[in-house]
Write an enzyme that holds these catalytic residues in place. Structure first.
Site, PDB file in Angstrom:
ATOM      1  N   ASN A 283     -11.347  -1.489   7.397  1.00 29.64           N
ATOM      2  CA  ASN A 283     -10.180  -1.524   6.917  1.00 29.64           C
ATOM      3  C   ASN A 283      -9.743   0.121   6.446  1.00 29.64           C
ATOM      4  O   ASN A 283      -8.606   0.187   5.961  1.00 29.64           O
ATOM      5  CB  ASN A 283      -9.984  -2.507   5.610  1.00 29.64           C
ATOM      6  CG  ASN A 283     -10.506  -1.821   4.244  1.00 29.64           C
ATOM      7  OD1 ASN A 283     -11.595  -0.743   4.282  1.00 29.64           O
ATOM      8  ND2 ASN A 283     -10.242  -2.052   3.174  1.00 29.64           N
TER       9      ASN A 283
ATOM     10  N   THR B 262     -13.639 -25.477   7.274  1.00 28.98           N
ATOM     11  CA  THR B 262     -14.596 -25.596   8.562  1.00 28.98           C
ATOM     12  C   THR B 262     -15.949 -24.935   8.449  1.00 28.98           C
ATOM     13  O   THR B 262     -16.383 -24.231   8.123  1.00 28.98           O
ATOM     14  CB  THR B 262     -13.963 -24.629   9.740  1.00 28.98           C
ATOM     15  OG1 THR B 262     -12.495 -24.910   9.508  1.00 28.98           O
ATOM     16  CG2 THR B 262     -14.661 -24.760  11.095  1.00 28.98           C
ATOM     17  N   ILE B 263     -16.743 -25.988   8.194  1.00 32.96           N
ATOM     18  CA  ILE B 263     -18.222 -25.717   7.745  1.00 32.96           C
ATOM     19  C   ILE B 263     -18.968 -24.965   8.681  1.00 32.96           C
ATOM     20  O   ILE B 263     -19.727 -24.204   8.459  1.00 32.96           O
ATOM     21  CB  ILE B 263     -18.924 -26.976   7.295  1.00 32.96           C
ATOM     22  CG1 ILE B 263     -20.359 -26.823   6.774  1.00 32.96           C
ATOM     23  CG2 ILE B 263     -19.154 -27.994   8.650  1.00 32.96           C
ATOM     24  CD1 ILE B 263     -20.421 -26.229   5.479  1.00 32.96           C
TER      25      ILE B 263
ATOM     26  N   LYS C 252      -8.491  -5.296  12.085  1.00 33.02           N
ATOM     27  CA  LYS C 252      -9.637  -5.067  11.425  1.00 33.02           C
ATOM     28  C   LYS C 252     -11.070  -5.021  12.197  1.00 33.02           C
ATOM     29  O   LYS C 252     -11.705  -4.072  12.093  1.00 33.02           O
ATOM     30  CB  LYS C 252     -10.083  -5.600  10.273  1.00 33.02           C
ATOM     31  CG  LYS C 252      -8.889  -5.354   8.960  1.00 33.02           C
ATOM     32  CD  LYS C 252      -9.501  -6.135   7.918  1.00 33.02           C
ATOM     33  CE  LYS C 252      -8.532  -6.028   6.546  1.00 33.02           C
ATOM     34  NZ  LYS C 252      -8.823  -6.627   5.500  1.00 33.02           N
TER      35      LYS C 252
ATOM     36  N   ALA D 248     -14.391 -18.584   4.236  1.00 36.90           N
ATOM     37  CA  ALA D 248     -15.319 -17.890   5.199  1.00 36.90           C
ATOM     38  C   ALA D 248     -14.532 -17.226   6.066  1.00 36.90           C
ATOM     39  O   ALA D 248     -15.069 -16.935   7.027  1.00 36.90           O
ATOM     40  CB  ALA D 248     -16.295 -18.985   5.602  1.00 36.90           C
ATOM     41  N   GLY D 249     -13.445 -16.493   5.749  1.00 33.68           N
ATOM     42  CA  GLY D 249     -12.835 -15.641   6.865  1.00 33.68           C
ATOM     43  C   GLY D 249     -13.130 -14.433   6.652  1.00 33.68           C
ATOM     44  O   GLY D 249     -14.087 -13.908   5.878  1.00 33.68           O
ATOM     45  N   GLY D 250     -12.298 -13.346   7.055  1.00 33.68           N
ATOM     46  CA  GLY D 250     -12.542 -11.827   6.974  1.00 33.68           C
ATOM     47  C   GLY D 250     -12.924 -11.581   5.372  1.00 33.68           C
ATOM     48  O   GLY D 250     -13.872 -10.854   5.359  1.00 33.68           O
TER      49      GLY D 250
ATOM     50  N   THR E 298      -5.184  -3.304   8.854  1.00 29.49           N
ATOM     51  CA  THR E 298      -5.176  -4.514   8.248  1.00 29.49           C
ATOM     52  C   THR E 298      -5.102  -5.649   9.361  1.00 29.49           C
ATOM     53  O   THR E 298      -5.055  -5.253  10.413  1.00 29.49           O
ATOM     54  CB  THR E 298      -3.901  -4.978   7.209  1.00 29.49           C
ATOM     55  OG1 THR E 298      -4.086  -5.949   6.548  1.00 29.49           O
ATOM     56  CG2 THR E 298      -2.480  -4.554   7.738  1.00 29.49           C
TER      57      THR E 298
ATOM     58  N   SER F  95       0.864  -1.123  -0.012  1.00 25.75           N
ATOM     59  CA  SER F  95      -0.021  -0.020  -0.051  1.00 25.75           C
ATOM     60  C   SER F  95       0.948   1.138   0.063  1.00 25.75           C
ATOM     61  O   SER F  95       0.544   2.272  -0.593  1.00 25.75           O
ATOM     62  CB  SER F  95      -1.122   0.111   1.063  1.00 25.75           C
ATOM     63  OG  SER F  95      -1.910  -1.153   1.097  1.00 25.75           O
TER      64      SER F  95
ATOM     65  N   ASP G  15     -13.391  -3.534   1.280  1.00 26.49           N
ATOM     66  CA  ASP G  15     -12.696  -4.375   0.643  1.00 26.49           C
ATOM     67  C   ASP G  15     -13.585  -5.085  -0.579  1.00 26.49           C
ATOM     68  O   ASP G  15     -13.346  -5.466  -1.647  1.00 26.49           O
ATOM     69  CB  ASP G  15     -12.466  -5.561   1.639  1.00 26.49           C
ATOM     70  CG  ASP G  15     -11.083  -5.555   2.303  1.00 26.49           C
ATOM     71  OD1 ASP G  15     -10.306  -4.781   1.751  1.00 26.49           O
ATOM     72  OD2 ASP G  15     -10.958  -5.904   3.291  1.00 26.49           O
TER      73      ASP G  15
HETATM   74  P1  NAP Z   1      -8.572 -15.333   7.414  1.00 21.27           P
HETATM   75  O1  NAP Z   1      -9.671 -14.750   7.771  1.00 21.27           O
HETATM   76  O2  NAP Z   1      -7.665 -15.842   8.359  1.00 21.27           O
HETATM   77  O3  NAP Z   1      -9.441 -16.404   6.530  1.00 21.27           O
HETATM   78  C1  NAP Z   1      -8.715 -17.713   5.935  1.00 21.27           C
HETATM   79  C2  NAP Z   1      -9.646 -18.563   5.095  1.00 21.27           C
HETATM   80  O4  NAP Z   1      -8.576 -19.621   4.515  1.00 21.27           O
HETATM   81  C3  NAP Z   1     -10.520 -19.373   5.887  1.00 21.27           C
HETATM   82  O5  NAP Z   1     -11.546 -19.735   5.192  1.00 21.27           O
HETATM   83  C4  NAP Z   1      -9.870 -20.645   6.375  1.00 21.27           C
HETATM   84  O6  NAP Z   1     -10.701 -21.784   6.425  1.00 21.27           O
HETATM   85  C5  NAP Z   1      -9.064 -20.731   4.952  1.00 21.27           C
HETATM   86  N1  NAP Z   1      -8.171 -21.698   4.893  1.00 21.27           N
HETATM   87  C6  NAP Z   1      -6.845 -21.232   5.786  1.00 21.27           C
HETATM   88  N2  NAP Z   1      -5.802 -22.212   5.546  1.00 21.27           N
HETATM   89  C7  NAP Z   1      -6.510 -23.372   4.801  1.00 21.27           C
HETATM   90  C8  NAP Z   1      -6.234 -24.845   4.514  1.00 21.27           C
HETATM   91  N3  NAP Z   1      -4.985 -25.259   4.542  1.00 21.27           N
HETATM   92  N4  NAP Z   1      -7.223 -25.437   3.785  1.00 21.27           N
HETATM   93  C9  NAP Z   1      -8.321 -24.979   3.369  1.00 21.27           C
HETATM   94  N5  NAP Z   1      -8.554 -23.654   3.860  1.00 21.27           N
HETATM   95  C10 NAP Z   1      -7.757 -22.950   4.472  1.00 21.27           C
HETATM   96  O7  NAP Z   1      -7.955 -14.598   6.320  1.00 21.27           O
HETATM   97  P2  NAP Z   1      -8.508 -13.358   5.230  1.00 21.27           P
HETATM   98  O8  NAP Z   1      -8.460 -12.137   5.930  1.00 21.27           O
HETATM   99  O9  NAP Z   1      -9.925 -13.737   4.953  1.00 21.27           O
HETATM  100  O10 NAP Z   1      -7.330 -13.510   4.260  1.00 21.27           O
HETATM  101  C11 NAP Z   1      -7.557 -14.486   3.175  1.00 21.27           C
HETATM  102  C12 NAP Z   1      -6.734 -14.398   1.973  1.00 21.27           C
HETATM  103  O11 NAP Z   1      -6.948 -13.432   1.278  1.00 21.27           O
HETATM  104  C13 NAP Z   1      -5.191 -14.011   2.259  1.00 21.27           C
HETATM  105  O12 NAP Z   1      -4.379 -14.565   1.188  1.00 21.27           O
HETATM  106  C14 NAP Z   1      -5.062 -12.467   2.102  1.00 21.27           C
HETATM  107  O13 NAP Z   1      -3.725 -12.182   1.669  1.00 21.27           O
HETATM  108  C15 NAP Z   1      -6.033 -12.391   0.800  1.00 21.27           C
HETATM  109  N6  NAP Z   1      -6.625 -11.014   0.882  1.00 21.27           N
HETATM  110  C16 NAP Z   1      -6.551 -10.279  -0.253  1.00 21.27           C
HETATM  111  C17 NAP Z   1      -6.793  -9.198  -0.370  1.00 21.27           C
HETATM  112  C18 NAP Z   1      -6.746  -8.278  -1.839  1.00 21.27           C
HETATM  113  O14 NAP Z   1      -6.916  -6.942  -1.717  1.00 21.27           O
HETATM  114  N7  NAP Z   1      -6.530  -8.818  -2.972  1.00 21.27           N
HETATM  115  C19 NAP Z   1      -7.637  -8.511   0.724  1.00 21.27           C
HETATM  116  C20 NAP Z   1      -7.968  -9.144   1.783  1.00 21.27           C
HETATM  117  C21 NAP Z   1      -7.290 -10.409   1.642  1.00 21.27           C
HETATM  118  P3  NAP Z   1     -10.998 -21.998   7.877  1.00 21.27           P
HETATM  119  O15 NAP Z   1     -12.268 -21.183   8.254  1.00 21.27           O
HETATM  120  O16 NAP Z   1     -11.234 -23.635   7.777  1.00 21.27           O
HETATM  121  O17 NAP Z   1      -9.971 -21.851   8.802  1.00 21.27           O
END
Ligand code: NAP
Length: 290
Positions: A95, A161-162, A74, A136-138, A70, A22, A110
């Site tokens: 964010n 994680t369903i 957040k 299903a994360g952030g 970030t 950024s 986002d």
């Molecule tokens: P987060 O809240 O930690 O969520 C992570 C997600 O990935 C959850 O759904 C998790 O599943 C899944 N996961 C992690 N390890 C896994 C594995 N070994 N097998 C299957 N699923 C797995 O992270 P986040 O903030 O959402 O970010 C996710 C990604 O998006 C990151 O790579 C980040 O850099 C990217 N991102 C990009 C932008 C952009 O501007 N392009 C913006 C934000 C984020 P579980 O629930 O089962 O743990």
């Protein structure tokens, strides 16, 4: 860049923060529009909650234009702000903070950033489309919420994680009843079924990121007109996107989302139109130098 007594300050709070693209993107934008402003990364440590509170108070005291926030701040930052815009309150994450005369406003750019980049790069409109979201994360939460506002016909939330997918679906299904919302485990058989009539599949998990392995998504199950999107931007072409290209499917990478969410922040802080192509060029250059 000349820093003097009139320089306006923006930046980003995160822990860790060394990887952020950024500053390159936002400082290039300030330069392009001729604004005397600077964007600085701040390593706001997460182990002591008092540190984030003090950092946010500092925005008022030092009259920052605002900052990005970030991982991992957040969600926790909401409690220190004066006003949270409804979409950020619904998503439960901020964010972007904007300082208006000492009052701090929280936004979440986002999901909107993702949709703008998807529209610009692929031409896809979400209305009446069938969508599969992996994760299903952030990040998924912001994208899911922004998509629901565009009234797609269906969204399937697929997650390892369903329980987490179910919680996310439940949070919004009553309010967005025109979309058929389902959840699914991250299993090949179930994925083949969901992908077979999807218009768009988007990976929002961290899998595909440098050093994090690859997702096994059966892209061969997708219809020929489907779009494959991955919000991971390091590498710019993940294994998922490469597999989709092999099948001649249209693809969409994650850098555009990063740029577009930043462009919205830039416009909120400055009231000026963001130079999106300059920001894209600077982000690409910074990415290449990592
Ligand atoms: P987060 O809240 O930690 O969520 C992570 C997600 O990935 C959850 O759904 C998790 O599943 C899944 N996961 C992690 N390890 C896994 C594995 N070994 N097998 C299957 N699923 C797995 O992270 P986040 O903030 O959402 O970010 C996710 C990604 O998006 C990151 O790579 C980040 O850099 C990217 N991102 C990009 C932008 C952009 O501007 N392009 C913006 C934000 C984020 P579980 O629930 O089962 O743990």
């Amino acid at each position: 860049m000349t820093i003097n007594g009139h320089t306006k300050i923006t930046g980003i709070f995160g822990d860790p923060i060394g990887h952020t693209l950024s500053p390159a993107m936002q400082n290039a934008a300030f330069k392009a529009v001729g604004l005397n402003a600077v964007y600085v990364p701040f390593h706001v440590k997460a182990d002591d909650p008092a540190v984030l509170k003090a950092a946010v108070e500092g925005l008022r005291a030092m009259r920052f234009l605002g900052v990005n926030v970030t991982i991992p701040h957040k969600e926790r930052v909401l409690r220190y702000l004066d006003e949270i815009y409804p979409h950020a309150a619904d998503i439960g994450a901020v964010n972007t903070i904007v300082n208006r005369d000492g009052r701090l406003f929280g936004y979440n750019t986002d999901g909107t950033g993702y949709l703008l980049s998807l529209r610009d790069e692929t031409g896809l409109r979400i209305a009446r489309k069938k969508i599969v979201i992996i994760g299903a994360g952030g990040a998924a939460r912001g994208i899911f919420y922004a998509m629901l506002g565009m009234k797609p016909s269906s969204i399937v939330l697929v997650n390892r994680t369903i329980r987490r997918a179910n919680t996310l679906a439940k949070a919004f299904e009553a309010r967005f009843s025109s979309t058929d919302i389902r959840t699914s485990a991250l299993q090949r058989g179930a994925l083949i079924e969901h992908l077979s009539n999807a218009d768009l599949v988007v990976n929002t998990t961290s899998i595909g990121m440098m050093g994090k392995g690859e997702l096994d998504i059966p892209v061969e199950a997708l219809p020929p007109k489907a779009i494959v999107s991955d919000i991971v931007y390091r590498p710019s072409k993940t294994g998922l996107l490469k597999a989709a290209e092999k099948r001649r499917l249209k693809t969409h990478g994650g850098l555009g989302m990063l740029v577009r969410q930043g462009a919205i922040g830039f416009e909120l802080w400055t009231g000026m139109k963001a130079p999106v192509s300059v920001m894209t060029g600077a982000a690409l250059k910074a990415l290449k130098h990592r």
